[in-house]
Design a protein around this motif. Structure first.
Motif, PDB file in Angstrom:
ATOM      1  N   HIS A   1       0.789  -1.394   0.040  1.00  0.00           N
ATOM      2  CA  HIS A   1      -0.205  -0.509   0.088  1.00  0.00           C
ATOM      3  C   HIS A   1       0.983   1.454   0.015  1.00  0.00           C
ATOM      4  CE1 HIS A   1      -3.148  -2.543   0.639  1.00  0.00           C
ATOM      5  NE2 HIS A   1      -3.223  -2.934   1.373  1.00  0.00           N
ATOM      6  N   ALA A   2       1.825   1.184   0.058  1.00  0.00           N
ATOM      7  CA  ALA A   2       3.222   1.867  -0.431  1.00  0.00           C
ATOM      8  C   ALA A   2       2.935   2.755  -1.805  1.00  0.00           C
ATOM      9  CB  ALA A   2       4.346   1.869   0.345  1.00  0.00           C
ATOM     10  N   PRO A   3       3.575   4.333  -1.805  1.00  0.00           N
ATOM     11  CA  PRO A   3       4.216   4.774  -3.327  1.00  0.00           C
ATOM     12  C   PRO A   3       5.071   3.899  -4.013  1.00  0.00           C
ATOM     13  CG  PRO A   3       3.993   6.361  -1.331  1.00  0.00           C
ATOM     14  CD  PRO A   3       3.796   5.248  -0.541  1.00  0.00           C
ATOM     15  N   HIS A   4       5.283   3.676  -5.029  1.00  0.00           N
ATOM     16  CA  HIS A   4       5.485   2.977  -5.860  1.00  0.00           C
ATOM     17  C   HIS A   4       7.491   3.579  -5.893  1.00  0.00           C
ATOM     18  CE1 HIS A   4       2.115   1.598  -8.176  1.00  0.00           C
ATOM     19  NE2 HIS A   4       3.048   0.400  -9.379  1.00  0.00           N
ATOM     20  N   ILE A   5       7.121   4.555  -5.765  1.00  0.00           N
ATOM     21  CA  ILE A   5       8.616   4.912  -5.384  1.00  0.00           C
ATOM     22  C   ILE A   5       8.900   4.131  -4.576  1.00  0.00           C
ATOM     23  CG2 ILE A   5       8.011   7.040  -3.991  1.00  0.00           C
ATOM     24  CD1 ILE A   5      11.381   6.868  -6.812  1.00  0.00           C
ATOM     25  N   SER A   6       8.419   3.749  -2.812  1.00  0.00           N
ATOM     26  CA  SER A   6       8.763   2.907  -2.627  1.00  0.00           C
ATOM     27  C   SER A   6       9.612   1.167  -2.317  1.00  0.00           C
ATOM     28  CB  SER A   6       8.532   3.160  -1.079  1.00  0.00           C
ATOM     29  OG  SER A   6       7.933   3.943  -0.387  1.00  0.00           O
ATOM     30  N   LEU A   7       8.726   0.934  -3.461  1.00  0.00           N
ATOM     31  CA  LEU A   7       8.606  -0.449  -3.919  1.00  0.00           C
ATOM     32  C   LEU A   7       9.678  -0.419  -4.745  1.00  0.00           C
ATOM     33  CD1 LEU A   7       4.987  -1.533  -4.951  1.00  0.00           C
ATOM     34  CD2 LEU A   7       6.089  -2.160  -3.098  1.00  0.00           C
ATOM     35  N   ALA A   8       9.956   0.921  -5.621  1.00  0.00           N
ATOM     36  CA  ALA A   8      10.683   0.331  -6.439  1.00  0.00           C
ATOM     37  C   ALA A   8      12.349   0.053  -5.385  1.00  0.00           C
ATOM     38  CB  ALA A   8      11.295   1.853  -7.734  1.00  0.00           C
ATOM     39  N   MET A   9      11.926   1.364  -4.485  1.00  0.00           N
ATOM     40  CA  MET A   9      13.699   1.752  -4.113  1.00  0.00           C
ATOM     41  C   MET A   9      13.810   0.254  -3.358  1.00  0.00           C
ATOM     42  SD  MET A   9      15.113   4.312  -4.728  1.00  0.00           S
ATOM     43  CE  MET A   9      15.768   4.200  -3.760  1.00  0.00           C
ATOM     44  N   MET A  10      12.802  -0.065  -2.863  1.00  0.00           N
ATOM     45  CA  MET A  10      13.060  -1.765  -2.323  1.00  0.00           C
ATOM     46  C   MET A  10      13.777  -2.913  -2.937  1.00  0.00           C
ATOM     47  SD  MET A  10      13.281  -4.036  -0.067  1.00  0.00           S
ATOM     48  CE  MET A  10      11.897  -3.438   1.543  1.00  0.00           C
ATOM     49  N   THR A  11      13.233  -2.889  -4.048  1.00  0.00           N
ATOM     50  CA  THR A  11      14.345  -3.413  -5.475  1.00  0.00           C
ATOM     51  C   THR A  11      15.511  -2.420  -5.853  1.00  0.00           C
ATOM     52  OG1 THR A  11      13.652  -2.235  -7.789  1.00  0.00           O
ATOM     53  CG2 THR A  11      11.918  -3.746  -6.443  1.00  0.00           C
ATOM     54  N   VAL A  12      15.989  -1.261  -5.813  1.00  0.00           N
ATOM     55  CA  VAL A  12      17.294  -0.836  -5.669  1.00  0.00           C
ATOM     56  C   VAL A  12      18.023  -1.375  -4.628  1.00  0.00           C
ATOM     57  CG1 VAL A  12      18.748   0.753  -6.106  1.00  0.00           C
ATOM     58  CG2 VAL A  12      16.173   0.979  -6.917  1.00  0.00           C
ATOM     59  N   ALA A  13      18.046  -1.633  -3.202  1.00  0.00           N
ATOM     60  CA  ALA A  13      17.971  -1.888  -1.996  1.00  0.00           C
ATOM     61  C   ALA A  13      18.382  -3.835  -2.202  1.00  0.00           C
ATOM     62  CB  ALA A  13      17.757  -1.891  -0.936  1.00  0.00           C
ATOM     63  N   LEU A  14      17.508  -4.456  -2.711  1.00  0.00           N
ATOM     64  CA  LEU A  14      17.886  -6.025  -3.076  1.00  0.00           C
ATOM     65  C   LEU A  14      18.824  -5.654  -4.186  1.00  0.00           C
ATOM     66  CD1 LEU A  14      14.245  -6.801  -2.888  1.00  0.00           C
ATOM     67  CD2 LEU A  14      16.034  -7.474  -1.493  1.00  0.00           C
ATOM     68  N   SER A  15      18.670  -4.986  -5.070  1.00  0.00           N
ATOM     69  CA  SER A  15      19.669  -5.463  -6.242  1.00  0.00           C
ATOM     70  C   SER A  15      21.809  -5.075  -5.578  1.00  0.00           C
ATOM     71  CB  SER A  15      19.462  -4.106  -7.064  1.00  0.00           C
ATOM     72  OG  SER A  15      20.823  -4.256  -7.409  1.00  0.00           O
ATOM     73  N   TYR A  16      21.808  -4.256  -4.953  1.00  0.00           N
ATOM     74  CA  TYR A  16      23.110  -3.928  -3.888  1.00  0.00           C
ATOM     75  C   TYR A  16      23.322  -5.046  -2.707  1.00  0.00           C
ATOM     76  CZ  TYR A  16      23.648   0.246  -6.531  1.00  0.00           C
ATOM     77  OH  TYR A  16      23.765   1.564  -7.424  1.00  0.00           O
ATOM     78  N   LEU A  17      22.334  -5.606  -2.494  1.00  0.00           N
ATOM     79  CA  LEU A  17      22.214  -6.697  -1.272  1.00  0.00           C
ATOM     80  C   LEU A  17      22.776  -7.437  -1.605  1.00  0.00           C
ATOM     81  CD1 LEU A  17      21.999  -8.260   1.652  1.00  0.00           C
ATOM     82  CD2 LEU A  17      19.821  -8.167   0.929  1.00  0.00           C
ATOM     83  N   PHE A  18      22.533  -8.204  -2.987  1.00  0.00           N
ATOM     84  CA  PHE A  18      22.540  -9.346  -3.669  1.00  0.00           C
ATOM     85  C   PHE A  18      24.117  -9.805  -4.727  1.00  0.00           C
ATOM     86  CE2 PHE A  18      18.462 -10.495  -4.409  1.00  0.00           C
ATOM     87  CZ  PHE A  18      17.737 -11.296  -3.228  1.00  0.00           C
ATOM     88  N   LYS A  19      24.217  -8.053  -5.031  1.00  0.00           N
ATOM     89  CA  LYS A  19      25.308  -7.878  -5.467  1.00  0.00           C
ATOM     90  C   LYS A  19      26.235  -8.310  -4.440  1.00  0.00           C
ATOM     91  CE  LYS A  19      25.081  -5.119  -8.356  1.00  0.00           C
ATOM     92  NZ  LYS A  19      25.038  -3.583  -9.176  1.00  0.00           N
ATOM     93  N   GLY A  20      26.138  -7.496  -3.267  1.00  0.00           N
ATOM     94  CA  GLY A  20      27.124  -7.773  -2.429  1.00  0.00           C
ATOM     95  C   GLY A  20      27.103  -8.296  -2.132  1.00  0.00           C
ATOM     96  N   ILE A  21      26.623  -9.580  -1.577  1.00  0.00           N
ATOM     97  CA  ILE A  21      27.045 -11.678  -0.827  1.00  0.00           C
ATOM     98  C   ILE A  21      27.476 -11.923  -1.850  1.00  0.00           C
ATOM     99  CG2 ILE A  21      25.213 -13.090  -0.582  1.00  0.00           C
ATOM    100  CD1 ILE A  21      23.010 -11.414   0.273  1.00  0.00           C
ATOM    101  N   ALA A  22      27.159 -11.767  -3.554  1.00  0.00           N
ATOM    102  CA  ALA A  22      27.972 -12.343  -4.099  1.00  0.00           C
ATOM    103  C   ALA A  22      29.664 -12.337  -4.299  1.00  0.00           C
ATOM    104  CB  ALA A  22      27.177 -12.180  -5.685  1.00  0.00           C
ATOM    105  N   ARG A  23      30.055 -10.882  -4.155  1.00  0.00           N
ATOM    106  CA  ARG A  23      31.349 -10.407  -3.344  1.00  0.00           C
ATOM    107  C   ARG A  23      32.068 -11.099  -2.324  1.00  0.00           C
ATOM    108  NH1 ARG A  23      30.040  -4.020  -5.752  1.00  0.00           N
ATOM    109  NH2 ARG A  23      29.739  -4.049  -7.547  1.00  0.00           N
ATOM    110  N   PHE A  24      31.022 -11.042  -1.890  1.00  0.00           N
ATOM    111  CA  PHE A  24      31.412 -11.889  -0.185  1.00  0.00           C
ATOM    112  C   PHE A  24      32.342 -13.155  -0.508  1.00  0.00           C
ATOM    113  CE2 PHE A  24      31.270 -13.708   3.721  1.00  0.00           C
ATOM    114  CZ  PHE A  24      31.778 -13.045   4.509  1.00  0.00           C
ATOM    115  N   PHE A  25      31.615 -13.350  -1.601  1.00  0.00           N
ATOM    116  CA  PHE A  25      31.854 -14.615  -1.360  1.00  0.00           C
ATOM    117  C   PHE A  25      33.193 -14.661  -3.044  1.00  0.00           C
ATOM    118  CE2 PHE A  25      28.290 -15.824   0.465  1.00  0.00           C
ATOM    119  CZ  PHE A  25      28.642 -16.741   2.009  1.00  0.00           C
TER     120      PHE A  25
END
Length: 289
Positions: A87-111
């Motif tokens: 129920h949040a604005p679409h920009i909040s949903l978009a920013m969540m996917t951006v944050a996930l992008s960096y999270l997944f990338k960071g996990i891959a870089r860690f290993f």
């Protein structure tokens, strides 16, 4: 040379089409633009590489594991992170996917750090000659798999009741809920399907591009360019846009300069937005006054 560039461009464009198709399916069913789709692409390739290299699994089991894992990851992302923001604005949903992008990338870089790892081709063998045109078995496999996935997607959305229910639920979720449709479950399944489709694209192209943590970012831009060119929300547009982009990239790199390959997607996005914002096969919608 022209025929070779076009055929090679079609092979690469099929991967772009598969990426754009996964993003389009998610957009049609949830109206969310997924900025972490490139990381689904990357994780899919790594999820095949790790069992192959460290567990000694065969290619078939590793591929099945990757697709099932990313399907589960997509569902978990929707259930744990996207649904609380429904129920949040679409920009909040978009920013969540951006944050996930960096999270997944960071996990891959860690290993893996910035290590570049080779993934064996799914289909090995000698190149096939069609006159002056040469096709590697892996490229033929890519085109065949994408053709099957595209056909299955069209049949699902255009010919099945479930596909029509998914689209109806995305357009009027409240009305669909009142009709007894489990809208949250449908969205959850579509997130899983989108993630698995991104993983499949990563698995197909990884033997040609190598596997590394940042590989998803490059493909995400090309997926967006294909969607923009074909028309957001259009399944045929995703396919046409992806293949067209692949051919244009190859022709620009072959006849002008190889440096243009890296910027072609950005140029396509700019030109399409200026000249035909709805894309080749999209519908014009004016949302801003």
């Amino acid at each position: 040379m022209l025929a070779q560039l076009i055929v090679s461009g079609v092979a690469v464009g099929c991967v772009y089409a598969l990426i754009a198709l996964g993003m389009t399916i998610l957009f049609r069913s949830t109206t969310i633009v997924n900025f972490c789709h490139g990381e689904f692409f990357m994780l899919g390739a790594f999820a095949v590489l790790v069992p192959l290299q460290t567990l000694g699994w065969g290619y078939g089991w590793s591929l099945l594991f990757s697709l099932c894992l990313l399907f589960a990851v997509g569902m978990a992302v929707e259930r744990g992170l996207m649904r609380p923001l429904q129920h949040a604005p679409h920009i909040s949903l978009a920013m969540m996917t951006v944050a996930l992008s960096y999270l997944f990338k960071g996990i891959a870089r860690f290993f893996y750090g910035r290590e570049v790892v080779a993934l064996p081709p799914l289909m090995a063998g000698d190149p096939v000659f069609f006159g002056d045109v040469v096709l590697a078995p892996q490229d033929m496999l890519i085109m065949g798999v994408v053709l099957v996935v595209v056909a299955a997607s069209f049949v699902f959305f255009q010919r099945t009741e479930l596909g029509k229910v998914v689209e109806a639920a995305s357009e009027t979720p409240r009305g669909a809920s009142l009709s007894g449709i489990n809208v949250p479950l449908l969205r959850n399944l579509m997130w899983g399907a989108g993630a698995a489709m991104g993983a499949l694209a990563g698995i197909l192209i990884a033997p040609n591009t190598l596997v590394y943590p940042d590989m998803g970012g490059h493909m995400l831009v090309r997926g967006f360019a294909a969607m923009t060119l074909g028309g957001f929300g259009s399944l045929p547009g995703a396919v046409v846009g992806g293949i067209t982009l692949g051919v244009v990239e190859n022709l620009a790199g072959g006849y002008v300069s190889s440096a243009l390959v890296e910027i072609t997607a950005y140029v396509v996005i700019i030109i399409v937005l200026l000249i035909r914002p709805q894309g080749l096969l999209g519908n014009w919608r004016r949302d801003r006054g």
